[in-house]
Design a protein around this motif. Structure first.
Motif, PDB file in Angstrom:
ATOM      1  N   VAL A 147       1.380  10.797   1.469  1.00  0.00           N
ATOM      2  CA  VAL A 147       1.130  10.523   0.058  1.00  0.00           C
ATOM      3  C   VAL A 147       2.469  10.489  -0.664  1.00  0.00           C
ATOM      4  O   VAL A 147       3.252  11.439  -0.596  1.00  0.00           O
ATOM      5  CB  VAL A 147       0.216  11.600  -0.561  1.00  0.00           C
ATOM      6  CG1 VAL A 147      -0.035  11.295  -2.023  1.00  0.00           C
ATOM      7  CG2 VAL A 147      -1.094  11.689   0.202  1.00  0.00           C
ATOM      8  N   SER A 156      -7.716  15.129  -3.474  1.00  0.00           N
ATOM      9  CA  SER A 156      -8.134  13.914  -2.781  1.00  0.00           C
ATOM     10  C   SER A 156      -9.617  13.955  -2.472  1.00  0.00           C
ATOM     11  O   SER A 156     -10.195  15.029  -2.250  1.00  0.00           O
ATOM     12  CB  SER A 156      -7.330  13.726  -1.486  1.00  0.00           C
ATOM     13  OG  SER A 156      -7.370  14.897  -0.696  1.00  0.00           O
ATOM     14  N   CYS A 171      -6.680   9.655  -4.259  1.00  0.00           N
ATOM     15  CA  CYS A 171      -5.742  10.772  -4.353  1.00  0.00           C
ATOM     16  C   CYS A 171      -5.167  10.834  -5.768  1.00  0.00           C
ATOM     17  O   CYS A 171      -4.778   9.803  -6.330  1.00  0.00           O
ATOM     18  CB  CYS A 171      -4.622  10.612  -3.332  1.00  0.00           C
ATOM     19  SG  CYS A 171      -3.401  11.938  -3.364  1.00  0.00           S
ATOM     20  N   GLN A 200      -3.875   7.183  -6.795  1.00  0.00           N
ATOM     21  CA  GLN A 200      -3.615   6.301  -5.662  1.00  0.00           C
ATOM     22  C   GLN A 200      -4.870   6.176  -4.808  1.00  0.00           C
ATOM     23  O   GLN A 200      -5.714   7.080  -4.788  1.00  0.00           O
ATOM     24  CB  GLN A 200      -2.467   6.849  -4.807  1.00  0.00           C
ATOM     25  CG  GLN A 200      -1.163   7.061  -5.564  1.00  0.00           C
ATOM     26  CD  GLN A 200      -0.087   7.658  -4.673  1.00  0.00           C
ATOM     27  OE1 GLN A 200       0.388   7.044  -3.733  1.00  0.00           O
ATOM     28  NE2 GLN A 200       0.306   8.888  -4.979  1.00  0.00           N
ATOM     29  N   PHE A 202      -6.243   4.707  -0.799  1.00  0.00           N
ATOM     30  CA  PHE A 202      -5.886   4.215   0.527  1.00  0.00           C
ATOM     31  C   PHE A 202      -7.142   3.682   1.196  1.00  0.00           C
ATOM     32  O   PHE A 202      -8.181   4.347   1.225  1.00  0.00           O
ATOM     33  CB  PHE A 202      -5.280   5.330   1.383  1.00  0.00           C
ATOM     34  CG  PHE A 202      -4.821   4.871   2.747  1.00  0.00           C
ATOM     35  CD1 PHE A 202      -3.535   4.395   2.929  1.00  0.00           C
ATOM     36  CD2 PHE A 202      -5.690   4.900   3.836  1.00  0.00           C
ATOM     37  CE1 PHE A 202      -3.106   3.966   4.182  1.00  0.00           C
ATOM     38  CE2 PHE A 202      -5.276   4.462   5.080  1.00  0.00           C
ATOM     39  CZ  PHE A 202      -3.977   3.997   5.254  1.00  0.00           C
ATOM     40  N   LYS A 209      -1.436   0.688   3.029  1.00  0.00           N
ATOM     41  CA  LYS A 209      -0.550   1.606   2.325  1.00  0.00           C
ATOM     42  C   LYS A 209      -1.289   2.205   1.130  1.00  0.00           C
ATOM     43  O   LYS A 209      -2.314   1.705   0.702  1.00  0.00           O
ATOM     44  CB  LYS A 209       0.713   0.874   1.848  1.00  0.00           C
ATOM     45  CG  LYS A 209       1.567   0.281   2.962  1.00  0.00           C
ATOM     46  CD  LYS A 209       2.777  -0.434   2.389  1.00  0.00           C
ATOM     47  CE  LYS A 209       3.646  -1.025   3.489  1.00  0.00           C
ATOM     48  NZ  LYS A 209       4.836  -1.725   2.928  1.00  0.00           N
ATOM     49  N   TRP A 210      -0.723   3.282   0.604  1.00  0.00           N
ATOM     50  CA  TRP A 210      -1.242   3.854  -0.632  1.00  0.00           C
ATOM     51  C   TRP A 210      -0.963   2.891  -1.781  1.00  0.00           C
ATOM     52  O   TRP A 210       0.153   2.389  -1.921  1.00  0.00           O
ATOM     53  CB  TRP A 210      -0.587   5.207  -0.915  1.00  0.00           C
ATOM     54  CG  TRP A 210      -1.028   6.301   0.014  1.00  0.00           C
ATOM     55  CD1 TRP A 210      -0.365   6.745   1.112  1.00  0.00           C
ATOM     56  CD2 TRP A 210      -2.226   7.064  -0.075  1.00  0.00           C
ATOM     57  NE1 TRP A 210      -1.077   7.748   1.720  1.00  0.00           N
ATOM     58  CE2 TRP A 210      -2.218   7.971   1.009  1.00  0.00           C
ATOM     59  CE3 TRP A 210      -3.304   7.088  -0.961  1.00  0.00           C
ATOM     60  CZ2 TRP A 210      -3.252   8.886   1.233  1.00  0.00           C
ATOM     61  CZ3 TRP A 210      -4.333   7.991  -0.747  1.00  0.00           C
ATOM     62  CH2 TRP A 210      -4.306   8.879   0.334  1.00  0.00           C
ATOM     63  N   LYS A 212      -1.191   2.279  -6.005  1.00  0.00           N
ATOM     64  CA  LYS A 212      -1.320   2.977  -7.275  1.00  0.00           C
ATOM     65  C   LYS A 212      -2.375   2.316  -8.160  1.00  0.00           C
ATOM     66  O   LYS A 212      -2.513   1.093  -8.169  1.00  0.00           O
ATOM     67  CB  LYS A 212       0.017   3.017  -8.006  1.00  0.00           C
ATOM     68  CG  LYS A 212       1.036   3.939  -7.345  1.00  0.00           C
ATOM     69  CD  LYS A 212       2.262   4.136  -8.219  1.00  0.00           C
ATOM     70  CE  LYS A 212       3.214   5.148  -7.582  1.00  0.00           C
ATOM     71  NZ  LYS A 212       4.409   5.382  -8.440  1.00  0.00           N
TER      72      LYS A 212
END
Length: 391
Positions: A147, A156, A171, A200, A202, A209-210, A212
């Motif tokens: 993260v 999360s 998250c 964020q 995923f 990828k994470w 935003k």
């Protein structure tokens, strides 16, 4: 004239050629697979292309998941610090004394992962910025990208979008107040409450990828409360919004946030816990004494709640003088689950039926020891899913 060489045979095709099960009809193969534990099914998927095509096919997956949903299980996450090992143990939810299965998995020896309730057979765990997703029925775990945050407090939630068949992790992070600042916030209601600043998400899959997100509702998640729940592609969690406890929701498909006001009830505001009760979002509130109130969300758009009071005996009647217990959930039968802290040896929990006004003690053999930390999850469904490496 060129002499034709013999066509080369791929290793997979060679295995299929000598597979004695290749002559069996599909119906019989499916019947055999349905009698195997999920870990054996997952391994069999690597034996040959024929077995792989059956096991990973949509027809068998739907059949296996339908049976698993009809036979929910109890799932226990057990951490033993003296062995530096974390393992999962499951048993029949209807009859906990039968059909025990255990999968050991050695995680990072210096870390204890905190797991969210399992969804669709998978489970999500996190420790600080490290995160993993695994299938406790097969023992396979894959690491997610760290993260990306500099914040101190991370919250999360794990969920599943059934429309797009996607697993996602939400998250959120917030600055942790310490020292004089934390004291000032507790004592002075005019002091600005720290809010969740980073959001964020995923999506489980290779090369992900994470990402935003933007949230128009300035709120603070409750990291010390329950881990939230997921229902019909929406994750729900409790938070502080406009200085009052509220319920936040996050649509996994649209990735939009929404806020729902809670009833003006002191016990609900102070001691509420989210549960999925009879297919409806419910908040259970229970102080140190008195009845356990079930606040059922009837209409989210209108913020309509209904209240059901379940008269529960005092903790002393159920556990004696030991008051260190915690509400754990509600079974489909309506029984309320209460467990003792720290985890007893042997491990057990109490099921209380508010209609019949009876309580029963459920003992789970083989997982308790004096130093073990045990988390229990209800309505777990087994899955033979094989996870691909994320990165």
């Amino acid at each position: 004239m060129k002499k034709r060489g013999r066509k080369s045979t791929k290793p997979e095709e060679k295995r299929d050629e000598y597979d004695p099960c290749s002559i069996l009809p599909l119906e019989l193969k499916t019947e055999i697979l349905m009698k195997l534990p999920p870990k054996s099914i997952a391994r069999l998927g690597f034996v040959s292309n024929q077995w792989s095509s059956i096991i990973r096919g949509q027809d068998f997956t739907n059949l296996y998941m339908s049976r698993s949903l009809a036979q929910p299980r109890l799932l226990f996450s057990v951490y033993r610090p003296n062995m530096q090992m974390q393992f999962f143990h499951s048993c029949s939810q209807e009859d906990p004394s039968s059909d025990h299965r255990r999968v050991s998995y050695t995680l990072n020896s210096d870390l204890r992962y905190w797991f969210s309730p399992p969804i669709g057979g998978l489970i999500f765990g996190r420790k600080d910025t490290k995160a993993i997703i695994g299938n406790p029925s097969t023992g396979q775990f894959v690491s997610l990208p760290r993260v990306k945050t500099q914040r101190k407090d991370i919250f999360s939630i794990f969920g599943y979008d059934p429309v797009n068949d996607l697993y996602k992790v939400l998250c959120m992070t917030v600055i942790t107040l310490r020292g004089s600042q934390a004291f000032k916030w507790e004592e002075d209601p005019m002091w600005e409450e720290p809010m969740s600043e980073e959001h964020q998400v995923f999506t489980l899959g290779p090369k992900q990828k994470w990402r935003k997100l933007q949230c128009k509702y300035r709120h603070r998640h409750y990291s010390g409360s329950d881990q939230g729940i997921c229902r019909n592609g929406v994750v729900y969690y409790l938070a502080s919004f406009n200085y009052k406890r509220s319920m936040m929701s996050f649509d996994l498909r649209s990735e939009d946030f929404h806020v729902t006001k809670l009833p003006e009830d002191y016990t609900l505001q102070q001691f509420g816990n989210l549960v999925n009760h009879s297919g409806k979002i419910t908040i259970v509130s229970h102080g140190h004494s008195g009845p356990m109130d079930l606040w059922v969300l009837e209409d989210a758009s209108k913020e309509e709640w209904s209240k059901v009071a379940a008269i529960v005996p005092s903790i002393a009647d159920l556990y004696g003088n030991d008051l260190n217990v915690r509400f754990k959930g509600i079974l489909p039968t309506g029984e309320i689950i209460i467990a003792k802290l720290p985890s007893p040896n042997p491990f057990f929990f109490i099921c209380y039926d508010p209609k019949e006004k009876t309580a029963r003690k459920v003992v789970i053999e083989g997982i308790g020891e004096d130093s073990a930390a045990i988390s229990v999850f209800f309505d777990h469904v087994e899955s033979h899913m094989v996870l691909s490496k994320v990165s």
